[in-house]
Design a protein around this motif. Structure first.
Motif, short mmCIF file in Angstrom:
data_model
loop_
_atom_site.label_atom_id
_atom_site.label_comp_id
_atom_site.label_asym_id
_atom_site.label_seq_id
_atom_site.Cartn_x
_atom_site.Cartn_y
_atom_site.Cartn_z
N LEU A 82 0.85 -1.19 0.00
CA LEU A 82 0.00 0.00 0.00
C LEU A 82 0.88 1.24 0.00
O LEU A 82 1.77 1.38 0.84
N HIS A 94 -1.67 2.99 6.69
CA HIS A 94 -1.32 1.69 7.24
C HIS A 94 -1.83 1.56 8.68
O HIS A 94 -2.31 0.49 9.08
N MET A 144 -2.85 -4.94 2.84
CA MET A 144 -1.87 -3.86 2.68
C MET A 144 -0.69 -4.29 1.83
O MET A 144 0.03 -3.44 1.29
N PRO A 152 -2.98 -7.73 -2.06
CA PRO A 152 -4.44 -7.49 -2.06
C PRO A 152 -5.26 -8.67 -2.60
O PRO A 152 -6.30 -9.00 -2.03
N LEU A 199 -9.03 -1.90 -0.65
CA LEU A 199 -7.58 -2.01 -0.83
C LEU A 199 -7.23 -2.75 -2.12
O LEU A 199 -6.18 -2.49 -2.72
N ARG A 226 -5.30 -0.94 -5.99
CA ARG A 226 -4.04 -1.40 -6.56
C ARG A 226 -4.15 -2.19 -7.86
O ARG A 226 -3.14 -2.46 -8.47
N ARG A 253 -7.72 5.32 -7.03
CA ARG A 253 -6.57 4.82 -7.79
C ARG A 253 -6.30 5.70 -9.01
O ARG A 253 -5.16 6.04 -9.31
#
Length: 447
Positions: free
Chosen positions: A38, A52, A96, A99, A143, A147, A198
């Motif tokens: 992350l 975090h 984190m 994913p 999360l 990503r 994102r």
């Protein structure tokens, strides 16, 4: 200069994903264990690890919430509630770093919970998701969406909703309340939010990268423009000497009684080579006389030398700056390139004083040494604020280029009294200057 932090770009896909067909690539993306940490926050720096910390807190919170709901609401006792709560917290924490693996782990924990409470669901209670379980799974989906590419996010959300619907159709307990509608709305919203965040992160990263490239390109263009200006000025010097060589080679036979044919032939060859070199020089460098290559060459005019330093200082004094000069050593004529470079360095340093240090006292020093020419332009602290400068702030870059071209050195920096100083050392007779034009001396913009 403040360092700009560029948001980390998403990891490049593996070679297997790049070379696979779209369907196989999607399958590899959905079953990958690739590490994808992350990203930290760029600003403020002291909050870089805040995301975090929030995810870690969410993992602990939903772990406790899962245990409490399984024991109190669904009356599941013993060790299984603790184990599945730990698995739920682990899936959020793992999101984190990995994913997709965390998503599968979260589905496994949700399936275990649904199987565990199936026979204990009361009238009006939700199944297969518990009230807290559906919200515990949302951070994992968020999360993931932050990503992975959008098509992978769509499949992740779609598979989660589809498994929820399939479980309700096949194993729906009597009297329980369905949770597929709530899962569809919540998971869809979380997927869209992750996609938007994102996209914003990637756009910001591309913008910062473009700004960095633009600044580098601007500095490179300024350097090239300065070198072109230097080449335009030195073109006159070189062309003059080549013309002199040609004329001397033409006149030399008439200064000798009964010159031999061999001497005449050699002198004719020298003149021919000089004329050819002069023609090539004008063809290659003549275009640098004008900003537009198609324009006629700029008018010829003599280049300034240190003999005109007094006139330059008088002009600066007329602009309202107090300037004193001091010359040490025996003043003598230098190579044209050294004269021109020395004059331009002093001229640019005085211009910087006018722009950045209004009301200051300026000292100009010129020292003629046995082999080197020393220059120093120093100003005291300004007595009034400097007006905003419209220039690009690359004057010191040009001075350093000029000094490095002759194999000399230039240094610039603030003085303890709040003023600024520029000093240069130029060789009297430059011989084979180094390949690099810079000396490695760090320069800073005048205050």
């Amino acid at each position: 200069m403040n360092e700009q932090r560029v948001p980390p770009a998403e990891p490049a896909p593996s070679d297997a994903v790049k070379g696979a067909s779209p369907s196989l690539a999607l399958a590899l993306e959905l079953f990958t264990l690739r590490r994808d940490p992350l990203p930290r926050m760029g600003r403020p720096r002291w909050l870089a690890r805040l995301p975090h910390a929030l995810v870690a807190y969410a993992a602990m919170f939903f772990g406790f919430l899962t245990t409490e709901q399984l024991m109190d609401h669904y009356h599941v006792k013993g060790g299984p509630p603790l184990a599945v709560a730990l698995l739920t917290a682990l899936s959020i924490w793992l999101a984190m770093f990995r994913p997709i693996a965390a998503w599968w782990l979260g589905l496994l924990a949700a399936g275990w919970i649904a199987w565990m409470i199936h026979d204990n669901v009361g009238q009006g209670q939700t199944w297969p998701w518990t009230p807290g379980g559906i919200f515990a799974f949302a951070p994992v989906l968020l999360l993931v969406a932050l990503r992975v590419p959008p098509r992978v996010t769509i499949w992740v959300v779609g598979i989660s909703v589809a498994l929820t619907g399939a479980a309700e159709v096949a194993f729906h307990p009597d009297g329980s309340q369905i949770s597929s509608m709530g899962a569809t709305v919540l998971f869809g919203f979380v997927g869209l939010l992750g996609y938007a965040l994102r996209a914003l992160r990637l756009a910001r990263g591309e913008l910062v990268e473009q700004e960095t490239l633009t600044a580098e390109e601007r500095a490179r263009r300024t350097l090239l423009e300065e070198r072109s200006r230097i080449a335009r000025e030195l073109h006159d010097v070189v062309a003059h000497h080549m013309s002199v060589i040609s004329i001397q080679a033409q006149v030399a036979p008439h200064l000798v009684d009964n010159p031999s044919e061999e001497l005449k032939e050699n002198l004719a060859g020298i003149r021919e080579n000089a004329l050819e070199a002069l023609t090539e020089l004008r063809r290659v460098l003549g275009v640098l006389r004008s900003e537009q290559p198609g324009d006629p060459a700029a008018p010829q005019h003599p280049q300034p030398t240190l003999a005109e330093l007094d006139g330059l200082v008088d002009n600066v004094r007329g602009a309202g700056l107090e300037v004193t000069t001091e010359v040490a050593g025996v003043r003598r004529s230098l190579a044209p390139g050294v004269e021109l470079t020395a004059y331009r360095i002093v001229q640019e340093a005085l211009s910087n004083c006018l722009r950045h240090a209004p009301g200051s006292q300026v000292e100009v020093g010129v020292a003629y040494g046995p082999r080197e020419l020393h220059l120093c332009v120093a100003n005291s602290a300004p007595t009034r604020p400097a007006p905003p400068s419209q220039g690009a702030g690359h004057g010191l870059l040009g001075m350093r280029e000029r000094a490095g071209m002759l194999g000399g050195e230039l240094a610039a920096g603030p003085r303890p009294d709040g003023g600024y100083e520029v000093s240069a050392v130029l060789p009297m007779d430059p011989q084979n200057p180094p390949a690099g034009t810079g000396t490695g001396t760090e320069t800073k913009k005048a205050p």
